[in-house]
Design a protein around this motif. Structure first.
Motif, PDB file in Angstrom:
ATOM      1  N   LEU A  39       0.827  -1.212   0.000  1.00 49.56           N
ATOM      2  CA  LEU A  39       0.000   0.000   0.000  1.00 49.56           C
ATOM      3  C   LEU A  39       0.859   1.259   0.000  1.00 49.56           C
ATOM      4  O   LEU A  39       0.646   2.174  -0.807  1.00 49.56           O
ATOM      5  CB  LEU A  39      -0.918  -0.015   1.232  1.00 49.56           C
ATOM      6  CG  LEU A  39      -1.725   1.255   1.505  1.00 49.56           C
ATOM      7  CD1 LEU A  39      -2.789   1.462   0.449  1.00 49.56           C
ATOM      8  CD2 LEU A  39      -2.359   1.221   2.886  1.00 49.56           C
ATOM      9  N   ILE A  40       1.845   1.302   0.905  1.00 46.64           N
ATOM     10  CA  ILE A  40       2.719   2.489   1.026  1.00 46.64           C
ATOM     11  C   ILE A  40       3.506   2.713  -0.264  1.00 46.64           C
ATOM     12  O   ILE A  40       3.587   3.841  -0.769  1.00 46.64           O
ATOM     13  CB  ILE A  40       3.673   2.330   2.233  1.00 46.64           C
ATOM     14  CG1 ILE A  40       2.856   2.329   3.541  1.00 46.64           C
ATOM     15  CG2 ILE A  40       4.720   3.432   2.254  1.00 46.64           C
ATOM     16  CD1 ILE A  40       3.607   1.811   4.750  1.00 46.64           C
ATOM     17  N   LEU A  41       4.079   1.636  -0.801  1.00 45.28           N
ATOM     18  CA  LEU A  41       4.832   1.759  -2.056  1.00 45.28           C
ATOM     19  C   LEU A  41       3.929   2.179  -3.208  1.00 45.28           C
ATOM     20  O   LEU A  41       4.317   2.981  -4.077  1.00 45.28           O
ATOM     21  CB  LEU A  41       5.524   0.433  -2.386  1.00 45.28           C
ATOM     22  CG  LEU A  41       6.675   0.019  -1.470  1.00 45.28           C
ATOM     23  CD1 LEU A  41       7.186  -1.365  -1.851  1.00 45.28           C
ATOM     24  CD2 LEU A  41       7.821   1.040  -1.532  1.00 45.28           C
ATOM     25  N   GLY A  42       2.684   1.653  -3.224  1.00 41.85           N
ATOM     26  CA  GLY A  42       1.732   2.007  -4.276  1.00 41.85           C
ATOM     27  C   GLY A  42       1.377   3.485  -4.239  1.00 41.85           C
ATOM     28  O   GLY A  42       1.335   4.151  -5.284  1.00 41.85           O
ATOM     29  N   VAL A  43       1.131   4.015  -3.034  1.00 43.21           N
ATOM     30  CA  VAL A  43       0.831   5.445  -2.884  1.00 43.21           C
ATOM     31  C   VAL A  43       2.017   6.286  -3.352  1.00 43.21           C
ATOM     32  O   VAL A  43       1.855   7.288  -4.068  1.00 43.21           O
ATOM     33  CB  VAL A  43       0.477   5.777  -1.418  1.00 43.21           C
ATOM     34  CG1 VAL A  43       0.410   7.282  -1.196  1.00 43.21           C
ATOM     35  CG2 VAL A  43      -0.849   5.124  -1.027  1.00 43.21           C
ATOM     36  N   ALA A  44       3.233   5.882  -2.941  1.00 41.74           N
ATOM     37  CA  ALA A  44       4.447   6.626  -3.304  1.00 41.74           C
ATOM     38  C   ALA A  44       4.665   6.648  -4.825  1.00 41.74           C
ATOM     39  O   ALA A  44       4.921   7.706  -5.408  1.00 41.74           O
ATOM     40  CB  ALA A  44       5.659   6.009  -2.610  1.00 41.74           C
ATOM     41  N   VAL A  45       4.540   5.477  -5.456  1.00 43.03           N
ATOM     42  CA  VAL A  45       4.746   5.387  -6.910  1.00 43.03           C
ATOM     43  C   VAL A  45       3.650   6.160  -7.642  1.00 43.03           C
ATOM     44  O   VAL A  45       3.915   6.900  -8.593  1.00 43.03           O
ATOM     45  CB  VAL A  45       4.769   3.904  -7.367  1.00 43.03           C
ATOM     46  CG1 VAL A  45       4.716   3.803  -8.893  1.00 43.03           C
ATOM     47  CG2 VAL A  45       6.026   3.223  -6.840  1.00 43.03           C
ATOM     48  N   ALA A  79       1.838   8.704  -6.542  1.00 46.19           N
ATOM     49  CA  ALA A  79       2.036  10.149  -6.352  1.00 46.19           C
ATOM     50  C   ALA A  79       3.197  10.664  -7.203  1.00 46.19           C
ATOM     51  O   ALA A  79       3.133  11.763  -7.777  1.00 46.19           O
ATOM     52  CB  ALA A  79       2.292  10.444  -4.874  1.00 46.19           C
ATOM     53  N   ALA A  80       4.268   9.865  -7.311  1.00 43.82           N
ATOM     54  CA  ALA A  80       5.440  10.270  -8.097  1.00 43.82           C
ATOM     55  C   ALA A  80       5.117  10.376  -9.586  1.00 43.82           C
ATOM     56  O   ALA A  80       5.681  11.226 -10.291  1.00 43.82           O
ATOM     57  CB  ALA A  80       6.580   9.276  -7.874  1.00 43.82           C
ATOM     58  N   PHE A  81       4.207   9.516 -10.063  1.00 40.61           N
ATOM     59  CA  PHE A  81       3.871   9.502 -11.485  1.00 40.61           C
ATOM     60  C   PHE A  81       2.459  10.017 -11.752  1.00 40.61           C
ATOM     61  O   PHE A  81       1.823   9.644 -12.736  1.00 40.61           O
ATOM     62  CB  PHE A  81       4.003   8.075 -12.043  1.00 40.61           C
ATOM     63  CG  PHE A  81       5.417   7.585 -12.104  1.00 40.61           C
ATOM     64  CD1 PHE A  81       6.214   7.849 -13.209  1.00 40.61           C
ATOM     65  CD2 PHE A  81       5.968   6.866 -11.042  1.00 40.61           C
ATOM     66  CE1 PHE A  81       7.524   7.411 -13.266  1.00 40.61           C
ATOM     67  CE2 PHE A  81       7.280   6.417 -11.089  1.00 40.61           C
ATOM     68  CZ  PHE A  81       8.064   6.691 -12.199  1.00 40.61           C
ATOM     69  N   TYR A  82       1.976  10.906 -10.871  1.00 43.77           N
ATOM     70  CA  TYR A  82       0.616  11.448 -11.024  1.00 43.77           C
ATOM     71  C   TYR A  82       0.457  12.128 -12.389  1.00 43.77           C
ATOM     72  O   TYR A  82       1.285  12.937 -12.794  1.00 43.77           O
ATOM     73  CB  TYR A  82       0.326  12.450  -9.902  1.00 43.77           C
ATOM     74  CG  TYR A  82      -0.925  13.261 -10.115  1.00 43.77           C
ATOM     75  CD1 TYR A  82      -2.150  12.635 -10.335  1.00 43.77           C
ATOM     76  CD2 TYR A  82      -0.886  14.659 -10.119  1.00 43.77           C
ATOM     77  CE1 TYR A  82      -3.300  13.377 -10.531  1.00 43.77           C
ATOM     78  CE2 TYR A  82      -2.032  15.407 -10.315  1.00 43.77           C
ATOM     79  CZ  TYR A  82      -3.241  14.755 -10.521  1.00 43.77           C
ATOM     80  OH  TYR A  82      -4.388  15.488 -10.732  1.00 43.77           O
ATOM     81  N   GLY A  83      -0.611  11.768 -13.079  1.00 44.61           N
ATOM     82  CA  GLY A  83      -0.902  12.387 -14.380  1.00 44.61           C
ATOM     83  C   GLY A  83      -0.249  11.690 -15.553  1.00 44.61           C
ATOM     84  O   GLY A  83      -0.512  12.043 -16.708  1.00 44.61           O
ATOM     85  N   ASP A  84       0.601  10.704 -15.275  1.00 41.58           N
ATOM     86  CA  ASP A  84       1.270   9.976 -16.352  1.00 41.58           C
ATOM     87  C   ASP A  84       0.426   8.747 -16.707  1.00 41.58           C
ATOM     88  O   ASP A  84       0.356   7.785 -15.941  1.00 41.58           O
ATOM     89  CB  ASP A  84       2.663   9.543 -15.879  1.00 41.58           C
ATOM     90  CG  ASP A  84       3.465   8.837 -16.983  1.00 41.58           C
ATOM     91  OD1 ASP A  84       2.875   8.568 -18.053  1.00 41.58           O
ATOM     92  OD2 ASP A  84       4.648   8.544 -16.767  1.00 41.58           O
ATOM     93  N   PRO A  85      -0.254   8.761 -17.870  1.00 47.17           N
ATOM     94  CA  PRO A  85      -1.125   7.619 -18.221  1.00 47.17           C
ATOM     95  C   PRO A  85      -0.361   6.309 -18.404  1.00 47.17           C
ATOM     96  O   PRO A  85      -0.936   5.232 -18.269  1.00 47.17           O
ATOM     97  CB  PRO A  85      -1.776   8.068 -19.532  1.00 47.17           C
ATOM     98  CG  PRO A  85      -0.883   9.129 -20.094  1.00 47.17           C
ATOM     99  CD  PRO A  85      -0.241   9.784 -18.913  1.00 47.17           C
ATOM    100  N   ALA A  86       0.939   6.397 -18.672  1.00 49.03           N
ATOM    101  CA  ALA A  86       1.737   5.184 -18.907  1.00 49.03           C
ATOM    102  C   ALA A  86       1.816   4.324 -17.650  1.00 49.03           C
ATOM    103  O   ALA A  86       1.701   3.093 -17.730  1.00 49.03           O
ATOM    104  CB  ALA A  86       3.142   5.558 -19.367  1.00 49.03           C
ATOM    105  N   ILE A  87       1.969   4.963 -16.465  1.00 53.20           N
ATOM    106  CA  ILE A  87       2.128   4.187 -15.235  1.00 53.20           C
ATOM    107  C   ILE A  87       0.846   3.435 -14.898  1.00 53.20           C
ATOM    108  O   ILE A  87       0.865   2.297 -14.429  1.00 53.20           O
ATOM    109  CB  ILE A  87       2.569   5.087 -14.037  1.00 53.20           C
ATOM    110  CG1 ILE A  87       3.057   4.232 -12.862  1.00 53.20           C
ATOM    111  CG2 ILE A  87       1.468   6.019 -13.598  1.00 53.20           C
ATOM    112  CD1 ILE A  87       4.358   3.532 -13.107  1.00 53.20           C
TER     113      ILE A  87
END
Length: 421
Positions: A16-22, A24-32
């Motif tokens: 969960l924590i890693l998912g939130v971090a990743v 948030a880091a790639f917010y707005g990037d449709p590729a992720i």
């Protein structure tokens, strides 16, 4: 050097924590989202794959063990009565909290809120709007067993499994081979469940990561009051309502939550009650509930005892009325409560059920259904909370009905509680 081992609950929290971090880091990037969503979807599909075989085999084995239609009818009547009382309390509590806290007041500019496309729910909601309480009971009886098994229509599956189990019990020796087969299927599916759960941390990582990447944590800010109100209401309901019920039946709600810790973490992070259905059934049996009751009460609760969902629906309906400046008198709110009591049962089990129920309900009290598009972006975060409440409520219901029927094994409960002490 001793190797450190993390339990499933800890692994899921890390995911969960890693998912939130990743996310948030790639917010707005449709590729992720494109990378993560298929992993999350695969995990949900794995869960759906195991639910129906477990429910059918467990019910057949449990009901064949009861072997008495009159006794089963008595259990069923008590179960539905308990569900109706608790869900009605949840709706009333949601309406009171929303009227006191007023989460929809203070958002000056509705247009400043990001809208999400909710078209995928509209068709289902339109059909649900014409779905009466009588239709719910008619649809319990399947016209094609294989069709309802494929669709995962839980109420129809439960009806068929109960009838099949009673049939096996009535033919005595002739049915023992089929009963052995069902026992074998049940044990096999529990083994499959344990293997699927090993994938849970990756599924959680992907599900929460794709959600945060799509909507962003900043989507919580304008609707923060609603999210906080929903979480506060859920906590209050668990410790006040469910806590009192647990106390009446000799249980401490905090100890009960500790017993369900891993399942609640999984339910919260996946926002899926189905993800923990097999484990909850197993755990309630270990705690002292007979198989016949757990295999009937818990799956039935997934349609009739969604207390977290009904609590949320009541709050969300009043929130939208406040958002649009619509004054709802007491008579209208009573009407809203009655409509929610019916629609929440009539279309339980469909995807996005809380959204569908609200879409089908809001028009009956003059609230614009389009308002749901404003809260769709944060619905996932609230869904996580209401799923936990649904799971606690259904697990507790199994204990209540077992004690009501004087079939509860208190020694098993003491052993379980000793382990978590």
């Amino acid at each position: 050097m001793k190797k450190i081992k993390f339990g499933l609950g800890t692994q899921i929290l890390i995911g969960l924590i890693l998912g939130v971090a990743v996310g948030a880091a790639f917010y707005g990037d449709p590729a992720i989202e494109g990378y993560l969503k298929p992993i999350g979807d695969m995990f949900i599909r794995l869960i759906k794959m195991i639910v129906v075989p477990i429910v059918v085999s467990s019910l057949v084995v449990g009901i064949a063990g009861v072997g008495d239609a009159k006794k089963l009818g008595k259990i069923g009547g008590k179960t539905i009565l308990f569900f109706e009382v608790v869900t009605t309390i949840a709706i009333v509590m949601g309406l009171i909290i929303a009227n006191v806290v007023k989460p929809g007041i203070g958002i000056e500019n509705i247009g400043s809120l990001a809208k999400t496309n909710i078209a995928s729910y509209v068709n289902t909601a339109e059909s649900a709007g014409h779905h009466s309480f009588a239709d719910t009971f008619v649809n319990v009886v399947p016209t094609n067993v294989f069709d309802v098994l494929a669709k995962g229509d839980m109420l129809a599956i439960i009806f068929f499994s109960v009838m099949f189990g009673l049939g096996l019990a009535s033919i005595g020796e002739k049915g023992k081979t089929v009963l052995k087969l069902c026992e074998g299927v049940m044990e096999t599916m529990f083994w499959v469940t344990n293997q699927v759960m090993k994938f849970a941390p990756f599924g959680v990582f992907a599900l929460i990561g794709s959600t945060v990447a799509k909507f962003g944590l900043n989507s919580l800010i304008p609707l923060g009051k609603l999210v906080i109100t929903v979480y506060g209401a859920m906590i209050l309901f668990v410790f006040l309502v469910l806590g009192v019920i647990a106390k009446l039946y000799g249980l401490n709600i905090i100890n009960f939550i500790k017993v369900l810790k891993d399942e609640l973490i999984l339910a919260y992070t996946t926002a899926s009650s189905e993800a923990v259905l097999p484990n909850i059934m197993q755990k309630m049996e270990k705690m002292g509930c007979p198989k016949a009751i757990t295999s009937f009460v818990i799956p039935t609760g997934y349609s009739f005892n969604l207390t977290g969902s009904t609590l949320y629906q009541a709050i969300a309906a009043i929130f939208l009325a406040q958002l649009y400046g619509i004054d709802l008198p007491i008579s209208t709110q009573i009407n809203l409560m009655l409509v929610l009591m019916l629609t929440s049962k009539g279309i339980a089990g469909v995807p996005g059920v809380s959204f569908v129920v609200l879409l089908a309900t809001l028009g009956s009290v003059g609230i614009p259904a389009e308002g749901l598009a404003f809260i769709a972006g944060v619905d996932r975060f609230m869904d996580m909370a209401r799923t936990v409440v649904n799971v606690i409520g259904n697990a507790l219901a199994a204990v209540v009905i077992s004690k009501w029927e004087k079939q509860y094994d208190i020694q098993k409960e003491e052993e379980v509680l000793r382990k978590i002490a």
